[in-house]
Design a protein around this motif. Structure first.
Motif, PDB file in Angstrom:
ATOM      1  N   THR A  91       0.841  -1.196   0.000  1.00 38.38           N
ATOM      2  CA  THR A  91       0.000   0.000   0.000  1.00 38.38           C
ATOM      3  C   THR A  91       0.874   1.243   0.000  1.00 38.38           C
ATOM      4  O   THR A  91       1.806   1.345   0.805  1.00 38.38           O
ATOM      5  CB  THR A  91      -0.911   0.017   1.241  1.00 38.38           C
ATOM      6  N   PRO A  92       0.646   2.202  -0.909  1.00 40.89           N
ATOM      7  CA  PRO A  92       1.435   3.442  -0.886  1.00 40.89           C
ATOM      8  C   PRO A  92       1.371   4.092   0.495  1.00 40.89           C
ATOM      9  O   PRO A  92       0.321   4.097   1.145  1.00 40.89           O
ATOM     10  CB  PRO A  92       0.754   4.311  -1.949  1.00 40.89           C
ATOM     11  N   THR A  93       2.503   4.621   0.954  1.00 38.69           N
ATOM     12  CA  THR A  93       2.568   5.143   2.319  1.00 38.69           C
ATOM     13  C   THR A  93       1.836   6.464   2.490  1.00 38.69           C
ATOM     14  O   THR A  93       1.201   6.703   3.518  1.00 38.69           O
ATOM     15  CB  THR A  93       4.036   5.332   2.734  1.00 38.69           C
ATOM     16  N   LEU A  94       1.879   7.346   1.485  1.00 41.40           N
ATOM     17  CA  LEU A  94       1.305   8.680   1.659  1.00 41.40           C
ATOM     18  C   LEU A  94       1.118   9.339   0.301  1.00 41.40           C
ATOM     19  O   LEU A  94       1.914   9.135  -0.611  1.00 41.40           O
ATOM     20  CB  LEU A  94       2.227   9.540   2.530  1.00 41.40           C
ATOM     21  N   ILE A  95       0.047  10.111   0.169  1.00 38.28           N
ATOM     22  CA  ILE A  95      -0.172  10.917  -1.037  1.00 38.28           C
ATOM     23  C   ILE A  95       0.198  12.355  -0.698  1.00 38.28           C
ATOM     24  O   ILE A  95      -0.318  12.934   0.261  1.00 38.28           O
ATOM     25  CB  ILE A  95      -1.632  10.838  -1.504  1.00 38.28           C
ATOM     26  N   PHE A  96       1.092  12.937  -1.493  1.00 39.03           N
ATOM     27  CA  PHE A  96       1.512  14.320  -1.289  1.00 39.03           C
ATOM     28  C   PHE A  96       0.738  15.228  -2.239  1.00 39.03           C
ATOM     29  O   PHE A  96       0.601  14.923  -3.427  1.00 39.03           O
ATOM     30  CB  PHE A  96       3.019  14.469  -1.545  1.00 39.03           C
ATOM     31  N   GLY A  97       0.244  16.358  -1.716  1.00 40.85           N
ATOM     32  CA  GLY A  97      -0.482  17.322  -2.531  1.00 40.85           C
ATOM     33  C   GLY A  97      -1.382  18.174  -1.661  1.00 40.85           C
ATOM     34  O   GLY A  97      -1.612  17.885  -0.484  1.00 40.85           O
ATOM     35  N   GLU A  98      -1.892  19.255  -2.229  1.00 37.19           N
ATOM     36  CA  GLU A  98      -2.746  20.183  -1.497  1.00 37.19           C
ATOM     37  C   GLU A  98      -4.082  19.528  -1.171  1.00 37.19           C
ATOM     38  O   GLU A  98      -4.714  18.924  -2.036  1.00 37.19           O
ATOM     39  CB  GLU A  98      -2.975  21.459  -2.312  1.00 37.19           C
ATOM     40  N   SER A  99      -4.518  19.678   0.085  1.00 35.50           N
ATOM     41  CA  SER A  99      -5.775  19.064   0.505  1.00 35.50           C
ATOM     42  C   SER A  99      -6.889  20.083   0.744  1.00 35.50           C
ATOM     43  O   SER A  99      -8.010  19.705   1.054  1.00 35.50           O
ATOM     44  CB  SER A  99      -5.555  18.254   1.788  1.00 35.50           C
ATOM     45  N   ASN A 100      -6.584  21.379   0.624  1.00 29.40           N
ATOM     46  CA  ASN A 100      -7.598  22.437   0.760  1.00 29.40           C
ATOM     47  C   ASN A 100      -7.377  23.405  -0.390  1.00 29.40           C
ATOM     48  O   ASN A 100      -6.483  24.247  -0.350  1.00 29.40           O
ATOM     49  CB  ASN A 100      -7.462  23.139   2.110  1.00 29.40           C
ATOM     50  N   VAL A 101      -8.192  23.271  -1.457  1.00 30.46           N
ATOM     51  CA  VAL A 101      -7.885  23.958  -2.704  1.00 30.46           C
ATOM     52  C   VAL A 101      -9.125  24.641  -3.269  1.00 30.46           C
ATOM     53  O   VAL A 101     -10.253  24.402  -2.830  1.00 30.46           O
ATOM     54  CB  VAL A 101      -7.341  22.968  -3.763  1.00 30.46           C
ATOM     55  N   CYS A 102      -8.888  25.477  -4.264  1.00 34.84           N
ATOM     56  CA  CYS A 102      -9.948  26.080  -5.056  1.00 34.84           C
ATOM     57  C   CYS A 102     -10.101  25.260  -6.339  1.00 34.84           C
ATOM     58  O   CYS A 102      -9.224  24.456  -6.686  1.00 34.84           O
ATOM     59  CB  CYS A 102      -9.589  27.523  -5.393  1.00 34.84           C
ATOM     60  N   LEU A 103     -11.223  25.423  -7.032  1.00 33.49           N
ATOM     61  CA  LEU A 103     -11.392  24.757  -8.314  1.00 33.49           C
ATOM     62  C   LEU A 103     -10.209  25.091  -9.213  1.00 33.49           C
ATOM     63  O   LEU A 103      -9.833  26.255  -9.360  1.00 33.49           O
ATOM     64  CB  LEU A 103     -12.697  25.195  -8.973  1.00 33.49           C
ATOM     65  N   GLY A 104      -9.607  24.078  -9.820  1.00 29.03           N
ATOM     66  CA  GLY A 104      -8.443  24.299 -10.666  1.00 29.03           C
ATOM     67  C   GLY A 104      -7.647  23.023 -10.821  1.00 29.03           C
ATOM     68  O   GLY A 104      -8.132  21.924 -10.528  1.00 29.03           O
ATOM     69  N   GLU A 105      -6.390  23.149 -11.277  1.00 24.53           N
ATOM     70  CA  GLU A 105      -5.528  21.997 -11.533  1.00 24.53           C
ATOM     71  C   GLU A 105      -4.427  21.911 -10.483  1.00 24.53           C
ATOM     72  O   GLU A 105      -3.798  22.916 -10.133  1.00 24.53           O
ATOM     73  CB  GLU A 105      -4.907  22.102 -12.935  1.00 24.53           C
ATOM     74  N   PHE A 106      -4.186  20.666  -9.999  1.00 21.16           N
ATOM     75  CA  PHE A 106      -3.188  20.434  -8.961  1.00 21.16           C
ATOM     76  C   PHE A 106      -2.518  19.088  -9.203  1.00 21.16           C
ATOM     77  O   PHE A 106      -3.081  18.210  -9.851  1.00 21.16           O
ATOM     78  CB  PHE A 106      -3.830  20.461  -7.567  1.00 21.16           C
ATOM     79  N   GLU A 107      -1.310  18.921  -8.644  1.00 20.49           N
ATOM     80  CA  GLU A 107      -0.557  17.676  -8.794  1.00 20.49           C
ATOM     81  C   GLU A 107      -0.548  16.910  -7.479  1.00 20.49           C
ATOM     82  O   GLU A 107      -0.487  17.501  -6.392  1.00 20.49           O
ATOM     83  CB  GLU A 107       0.883  17.966  -9.232  1.00 20.49           C
ATOM     84  N   TYR A 108      -0.605  15.571  -7.597  1.00 24.78           N
ATOM     85  CA  TYR A 108      -0.546  14.673  -6.451  1.00 24.78           C
ATOM     86  C   TYR A 108       0.419  13.549  -6.775  1.00 24.78           C
ATOM     87  O   TYR A 108       0.471  13.086  -7.922  1.00 24.78           O
ATOM     88  CB  TYR A 108      -1.939  14.129  -6.115  1.00 24.78           C
ATOM     89  N   GLN A 109       1.178  13.098  -5.771  1.00 24.04           N
ATOM     90  CA  GLN A 109       2.168  12.063  -6.029  1.00 24.04           C
ATOM     91  C   GLN A 109       2.415  11.232  -4.776  1.00 24.04           C
ATOM     92  O   GLN A 109       2.038  11.633  -3.662  1.00 24.04           O
ATOM     93  CB  GLN A 109       3.478  12.669  -6.511  1.00 24.04           C
ATOM     94  N   ILE A 110       3.008  10.060  -4.968  1.00 24.65           N
ATOM     95  CA  ILE A 110       3.421   9.205  -3.870  1.00 24.65           C
ATOM     96  C   ILE A 110       4.942   9.113  -3.895  1.00 24.65           C
ATOM     97  O   ILE A 110       5.580   9.401  -4.908  1.00 24.65           O
ATOM     98  CB  ILE A 110       2.790   7.804  -3.979  1.00 24.65           C
ATOM     99  N   GLN A 111       5.536   8.697  -2.773  1.00 25.66           N
ATOM    100  CA  GLN A 111       7.002   8.691  -2.672  1.00 25.66           C
ATOM    101  C   GLN A 111       7.622   7.391  -3.156  1.00 25.66           C
ATOM    102  O   GLN A 111       8.840   7.291  -3.267  1.00 25.66           O
ATOM    103  CB  GLN A 111       7.412   8.938  -1.224  1.00 25.66           C
ATOM    104  N   GLU A 112       6.789   6.364  -3.440  1.00 25.94           N
ATOM    105  CA  GLU A 112       7.347   5.099  -3.902  1.00 25.94           C
ATOM    106  C   GLU A 112       8.042   5.277  -5.249  1.00 25.94           C
ATOM    107  O   GLU A 112       7.562   6.034  -6.103  1.00 25.94           O
ATOM    108  CB  GLU A 112       6.232   4.052  -4.042  1.00 25.94           C
ATOM    109  N   PRO A 113       9.164   4.586  -5.480  1.00 27.28           N
ATOM    110  CA  PRO A 113       9.852   4.670  -6.776  1.00 27.28           C
ATOM    111  C   PRO A 113       9.053   3.946  -7.853  1.00 27.28           C
ATOM    112  O   PRO A 113       8.295   3.005  -7.571  1.00 27.28           O
ATOM    113  CB  PRO A 113      11.194   3.979  -6.519  1.00 27.28           C
ATOM    114  N   MET A 114       9.217   4.368  -9.083  1.00 31.78           N
ATOM    115  CA  MET A 114       8.553   3.717 -10.211  1.00 31.78           C
ATOM    116  C   MET A 114       9.305   2.437 -10.544  1.00 31.78           C
ATOM    117  O   MET A 114      10.498   2.458 -10.846  1.00 31.78           O
ATOM    118  CB  MET A 114       8.529   4.650 -11.423  1.00 31.78           C
ATOM    119  N   VAL A 115       8.601   1.289 -10.447  1.00 33.37           N
ATOM    120  CA  VAL A 115       9.189  -0.025 -10.716  1.00 33.37           C
ATOM    121  C   VAL A 115       8.560  -0.577 -11.984  1.00 33.37           C
ATOM    122  O   VAL A 115       7.364  -0.387 -12.234  1.00 33.37           O
ATOM    123  CB  VAL A 115       8.963  -0.993  -9.531  1.00 33.37           C
ATOM    124  N   ALA A 116       9.369  -1.300 -12.780  1.00 28.87           N
ATOM    125  CA  ALA A 116       8.921  -1.724 -14.109  1.00 28.87           C
ATOM    126  C   ALA A 116       7.662  -2.581 -14.071  1.00 28.87           C
ATOM    127  O   ALA A 116       6.788  -2.447 -14.920  1.00 28.87           O
ATOM    128  CB  ALA A 116      10.048  -2.489 -14.814  1.00 28.87           C
TER     129      ALA A 116
END
Length: 265
Positions: A91-116
């Motif tokens: 299970t991914p440990t944590l999602i990083f990104g803004e949690s209190n936002v206005c309507l619009g575009e935002f990025e979210y990511q996890i800290q796990e490395p990308m594995v093939a």
């Protein structure tokens, strides 16, 4: 198969005539079937298609049980015991990104490395994924105000891992305040609670004249101690990531106990 908790059912064609004796699903996608003559089958699409799994036995397999998503057992006639082991993603440990936002575009990511051999499956409630599906980072356009969510899980050829989630409060411009609840006539040195309708994601900035805010600054409810006689002012201004709303003010009359009456004649 039922997709509405058993209200309606549809028949699945698994392409097999051998009698089945046990079925077990790990989630909405990954499932197993066991039957007579050593039959074991696996589905990765919610039971729509099935593939045979080699078991090396012709004994009837009677029951399937999984202790977790990665390992399971099947038991059959004459002491037959089969073990299935395949490591699903953690299970991914944590999602990083803004949690209190206005309507619009935002990025979210996890800290796990990308594995093939692992792809990350994202789901968004209240928005649209613009890019990044399958990777560790996505871009989201929030379309609906309210309490929304970003969800992600890893998936590989063994199945689906656990789901991690992040609640995201999406706001529009602050709503106008129409009234403040609480008494408008109070006693000197007394305290009184005042409140407005609470909107998720909104900060409420309170101001008073002739008094002190004891608690609740920033929330939809405050307690005020009134220290100065005569007409005083209580105001509140809503604010969220979209901007600042209009200030609402209310007059509060601060009085003292009545004086002792004169002599009775």
């Amino acid at each position: 198969k039922s997709t509405d908790r058993g209200k309606t059912w549809s028949e699945l064609n698994i392409g097999e005539t051998t009698n089945l004796r046990s079925a077990h699903f790990l989630d909405e996608s990954i499932g197993f079937l066991a039957g007579e003559n050593g039959l074991m089958m696996n589905s990765r699409d919610g039971g729509q298609t099935w593939q045979k799994m080699p078991t090396g036995t012709f004994q009837h397999i009677n029951r399937i049980s999984f202790g977790d998503l990665s390992s399971g057992y099947a038991v059959g006639d004459n002491g037959t015991l089969l073990n299935y082991s395949c490591q699903v993603p953690d299970t991914p440990t944590l999602i990083f990104g803004e949690s209190n936002v206005c309507l619009g575009e935002f990025e979210y990511q996890i800290q796990e490395p990308m594995v093939a051999d692992i792809a990350y499956e994202w789901r968004v409630d209240g928005g649209t994924i613009l890019s990044g599906q399958g990777t560790t980072k996505i871009r989201v356009r929030w379309d609906t105000p309210g309490r929304n969510a970003v969800l992600v899980r890893g998936t590989n050829n063994c199945g689906n891992g656990g789901t991690q989630g992040l609640e995201v409060v999406v706001s529009t411009l602050p709503q106008s305040i129409s009234q403040v609840e609480g008494d408008g006539v109070v006693c000197i040195n007394g305290s009184m609670d005042y409140s407005v309708n609470s909107v998720p994601g909104t900060i409420y900035v309170w101001e008073v004249t002739g008094g002190t805010i004891l608690q609740g600054q920033g929330t939809a409810s405050v307690r005020v101690q009134w220290n100065v006689l005569a007409s005083q002012n209580l105001s509140v201004t809503p604010s969220n990531p979209c901007g600042q709303g209009q200030k609402f003010s209310r007059t509060i009359s601060v009085i003292s106990p009545p004086e002792k009456p004169s002599d009775i004649s």
